[in-house]
Design a protein around this motif. Structure first.
Motif, PDB file in Angstrom:
ATOM      1  N   VAL A  20       0.859  -1.183   0.000  1.00  0.00           N
ATOM      2  CA  VAL A  20       0.000   0.000   0.000  1.00  0.00           C
ATOM      3  C   VAL A  20       0.892   1.228   0.000  1.00  0.00           C
ATOM      4  O   VAL A  20       1.934   1.260   0.661  1.00  0.00           O
ATOM      5  CB  VAL A  20      -0.935   0.026   1.223  1.00  0.00           C
ATOM      6  N   ARG A  21       0.520   2.219  -0.783  1.00  0.00           N
ATOM      7  CA  ARG A  21       1.166   3.522  -0.740  1.00  0.00           C
ATOM      8  C   ARG A  21       0.157   4.511  -0.181  1.00  0.00           C
ATOM      9  O   ARG A  21      -0.876   4.768  -0.798  1.00  0.00           O
ATOM     10  CB  ARG A  21       1.646   3.967  -2.119  1.00  0.00           C
ATOM     11  N   TYR A  22       0.435   5.039   0.995  1.00  0.00           N
ATOM     12  CA  TYR A  22      -0.478   5.980   1.625  1.00  0.00           C
ATOM     13  C   TYR A  22       0.122   7.385   1.585  1.00  0.00           C
ATOM     14  O   TYR A  22       1.300   7.575   1.260  1.00  0.00           O
ATOM     15  CB  TYR A  22      -0.772   5.570   3.072  1.00  0.00           C
ATOM     16  N   ALA A  23      -0.702   8.367   1.896  1.00  0.00           N
ATOM     17  CA  ALA A  23      -0.260   9.753   1.870  1.00  0.00           C
ATOM     18  C   ALA A  23      -0.997  10.536   2.956  1.00  0.00           C
ATOM     19  O   ALA A  23      -1.887  10.004   3.638  1.00  0.00           O
ATOM     20  CB  ALA A  23      -0.515  10.369   0.494  1.00  0.00           C
ATOM     21  N   ASP A  24      -0.631  11.801   3.098  1.00  0.00           N
ATOM     22  CA  ASP A  24      -1.312  12.667   4.063  1.00  0.00           C
ATOM     23  C   ASP A  24      -2.087  13.780   3.355  1.00  0.00           C
ATOM     24  O   ASP A  24      -2.469  14.770   3.964  1.00  0.00           O
ATOM     25  CB  ASP A  24      -0.313  13.265   5.060  1.00  0.00           C
ATOM     26  N   SER A  25      -2.319  13.590   2.045  1.00  0.00           N
ATOM     27  CA  SER A  25      -3.088  14.551   1.260  1.00  0.00           C
ATOM     28  C   SER A  25      -3.774  13.780   0.130  1.00  0.00           C
ATOM     29  O   SER A  25      -3.899  12.549   0.196  1.00  0.00           O
ATOM     30  CB  SER A  25      -2.167  15.650   0.696  1.00  0.00           C
ATOM     31  N   GLU A  26      -4.235  14.470  -0.885  1.00  0.00           N
ATOM     32  CA  GLU A  26      -4.865  13.835  -2.054  1.00  0.00           C
ATOM     33  C   GLU A  26      -6.054  12.961  -1.670  1.00  0.00           C
ATOM     34  O   GLU A  26      -6.270  11.894  -2.232  1.00  0.00           O
ATOM     35  CB  GLU A  26      -3.841  13.020  -2.840  1.00  0.00           C
ATOM     36  N   GLY A  27      -6.820  13.404  -0.661  1.00  0.00           N
ATOM     37  CA  GLY A  27      -8.034  12.696  -0.280  1.00  0.00           C
ATOM     38  C   GLY A  27      -7.872  11.684   0.835  1.00  0.00           C
ATOM     39  O   GLY A  27      -8.860  11.100   1.282  1.00  0.00           O
ATOM     40  N   TRP A  28      -6.637  11.450   1.304  1.00  0.00           N
ATOM     41  CA  TRP A  28      -6.436  10.516   2.418  1.00  0.00           C
ATOM     42  C   TRP A  28      -6.909  11.158   3.718  1.00  0.00           C
ATOM     43  O   TRP A  28      -6.856  12.385   3.872  1.00  0.00           O
ATOM     44  CB  TRP A  28      -4.955  10.141   2.523  1.00  0.00           C
ATOM     45  N   PRO A  29      -7.406  10.348   4.673  1.00  0.00           N
ATOM     46  CA  PRO A  29      -7.809  10.913   5.972  1.00  0.00           C
ATOM     47  C   PRO A  29      -6.662  11.719   6.588  1.00  0.00           C
ATOM     48  O   PRO A  29      -5.493  11.322   6.509  1.00  0.00           O
ATOM     49  CB  PRO A  29      -8.144   9.670   6.807  1.00  0.00           C
ATOM     50  N   THR A  30      -6.999  12.834   7.206  1.00  0.00           N
ATOM     51  CA  THR A  30      -5.974  13.749   7.691  1.00  0.00           C
ATOM     52  C   THR A  30      -5.636  13.572   9.170  1.00  0.00           C
ATOM     53  O   THR A  30      -4.526  13.908   9.576  1.00  0.00           O
ATOM     54  CB  THR A  30      -6.410  15.205   7.455  1.00  0.00           C
ATOM     55  N   THR A  31      -6.556  13.046   9.981  1.00  0.00           N
ATOM     56  CA  THR A  31      -6.262  12.941  11.414  1.00  0.00           C
ATOM     57  C   THR A  31      -5.134  11.956  11.729  1.00  0.00           C
ATOM     58  O   THR A  31      -4.477  12.122  12.764  1.00  0.00           O
ATOM     59  CB  THR A  31      -7.516  12.564  12.216  1.00  0.00           C
ATOM     60  N   PRO A  32      -4.859  10.929  10.896  1.00  0.00           N
ATOM     61  CA  PRO A  32      -3.686  10.105  11.179  1.00  0.00           C
ATOM     62  C   PRO A  32      -2.353  10.819  10.945  1.00  0.00           C
ATOM     63  O   PRO A  32      -1.309  10.291  11.319  1.00  0.00           O
ATOM     64  CB  PRO A  32      -3.844   8.922  10.200  1.00  0.00           C
ATOM     65  N   ASP A  33      -2.377  11.991  10.322  1.00  0.00           N
ATOM     66  CA  ASP A  33      -1.149  12.723  10.052  1.00  0.00           C
ATOM     67  C   ASP A  33      -0.738  13.525  11.290  1.00  0.00           C
ATOM     68  O   ASP A  33      -0.967  14.732  11.384  1.00  0.00           O
ATOM     69  CB  ASP A  33      -1.349  13.663   8.859  1.00  0.00           C
ATOM     70  N   GLY A  34      -0.171  12.830  12.275  1.00  0.00           N
ATOM     71  CA  GLY A  34       0.274  13.479  13.497  1.00  0.00           C
ATOM     72  C   GLY A  34      -0.816  13.696  14.514  1.00  0.00           C
ATOM     73  O   GLY A  34      -0.560  14.253  15.590  1.00  0.00           O
ATOM     74  N   SER A  48      -6.179  -1.350  -2.239  1.00  0.00           N
ATOM     75  CA  SER A  48      -5.568  -0.841  -1.008  1.00  0.00           C
ATOM     76  C   SER A  48      -4.821   0.469  -1.229  1.00  0.00           C
ATOM     77  O   SER A  48      -4.412   1.114  -0.261  1.00  0.00           O
ATOM     78  CB  SER A  48      -4.618  -1.888  -0.415  1.00  0.00           C
ATOM     79  N   ASN A  49      -4.619   0.872  -2.480  1.00  0.00           N
ATOM     80  CA  ASN A  49      -3.963   2.149  -2.774  1.00  0.00           C
ATOM     81  C   ASN A  49      -4.962   3.278  -3.007  1.00  0.00           C
ATOM     82  O   ASN A  49      -4.563   4.404  -3.329  1.00  0.00           O
ATOM     83  CB  ASN A  49      -3.059   2.011  -4.002  1.00  0.00           C
ATOM     84  N   ASP A  50      -6.243   2.982  -2.850  1.00  0.00           N
ATOM     85  CA  ASP A  50      -7.309   3.954  -3.066  1.00  0.00           C
ATOM     86  C   ASP A  50      -7.587   4.683  -1.753  1.00  0.00           C
ATOM     87  O   ASP A  50      -7.959   4.065  -0.753  1.00  0.00           O
ATOM     88  CB  ASP A  50      -8.561   3.227  -3.565  1.00  0.00           C
ATOM     89  N   ALA A  51      -7.417   5.993  -1.747  1.00  0.00           N
ATOM     90  CA  ALA A  51      -7.642   6.778  -0.531  1.00  0.00           C
ATOM     91  C   ALA A  51      -9.052   6.601   0.020  1.00  0.00           C
ATOM     92  O   ALA A  51      -9.264   6.638   1.230  1.00  0.00           O
ATOM     93  CB  ALA A  51      -7.370   8.255  -0.807  1.00  0.00           C
ATOM     94  N   ALA A  52     -10.025   6.393  -0.874  1.00  0.00           N
ATOM     95  CA  ALA A  52     -11.410   6.236  -0.435  1.00  0.00           C
ATOM     96  C   ALA A  52     -11.646   4.923   0.297  1.00  0.00           C
ATOM     97  O   ALA A  52     -12.690   4.738   0.921  1.00  0.00           O
ATOM     98  CB  ALA A  52     -12.357   6.334  -1.635  1.00  0.00           C
TER      99      ALA A  52
END
Length: 222
Positions: A20-34, A48-52
């Motif tokens: 899986v490649r996750y991110a902290d933008s581009e539609g990914w949930p933001t609360t896991p980012d810190g 599993s690579n789909d932000a939704a």
């Protein structure tokens, strides 16, 4: 990494079993980012690579080694999408795409400053104006078209019939719901059902129709 990276599960020979490649933008949930929450996979059979297909954990620190607790239902849901409207619904000279929202709660809900977008990097591509609301247990239809003068709410941009991800974001910027779809069959909508999403006859503003019969079983070959 809070900024995102690729994670892989390897077998004893070094072959990738899952990644899986996750991110902290581009539609990914933001609360896991810190924010102390973890990312939770919604459907292991989906991409599993789909932000939704990911949500933030219900509790801070996640639930390592345990089943994720059931999350409270969103206050408003994406309920139906028609992204390839060739002849199903006509408004004047236009055949616009549409998205339908549903309010499952017992109270009227204000949608002022909520956002809709097909771009994870631009969560407020369309922002609901002051006074926008959805009745208790009711529906709201939003048109997706570059044509001016359509009744009700119109985002000013089209949905891609070949596939896209639609994000619904709260006024605070939290992603409340999202839907990723592929290439769409003309004049059939994607509607939320008891067992997930299904192809059906478009019913904007009304109870979703039963699944569409695409062909008799006798016509299906493998």
């Amino acid at each position: 990494s809070n900024g995102g990276e690729r994670l892989r599960i390897l077998d004893s020979l070094g072959n990738t079993g899952h990644s899986v490649r996750y991110a902290d933008s581009e539609g990914w949930p933001t609360t896991p980012d810190g924010g102390g929450h973890s990312l939770v996979l919604l459907n292991p059979d989906a991409d599993s690579n789909d932000a939704a297909n990911w949500s933030a954990s219900v509790n801070e620190d996640g639930s390592p080694g345990q089943a994720e607790p059931a999350s409270p239902p969103p206050p408003v849901l994406i309920n139906e999408v028609l992204a390839n409207n060739r002849s199903a619904l006509q408004l004047g000279d236009e055949f616009p795409s549409f998205l339908e929202l549903r309010n499952p709660g017992p109270d009227e809900l204000s949608l002022a400053d909520w956002g809709l977008s097909d771009d994870g990097g631009s969560p407020r591509k369309f922002t609901f104006p002051s006074g926008a609301k959805i009745p208790a247990g009711g529906y709201l239809v939003i048109w997706f078209s570059t044509a001016p003068g359509l009744p009700g709410f119109n985002t000013g941009f089209d949905l891609d019939p070949d596939g896209a991800t639609i994000f619904l974001n709260s006024p605070s910027g939290v992603r409340t719901d999202a839907l990723t779809y592929g290439a769409q069959i003309a004049d059939l909508s994607l509607a939320r059902g008891l067992d997930g999403w299904q192809l059906t006859t478009p019913t904007p503003g009304l109870l979703n129709a039963p699944p569409a019969l695409l062909a008799p079983q006798s016509a299906i070959t493998l």
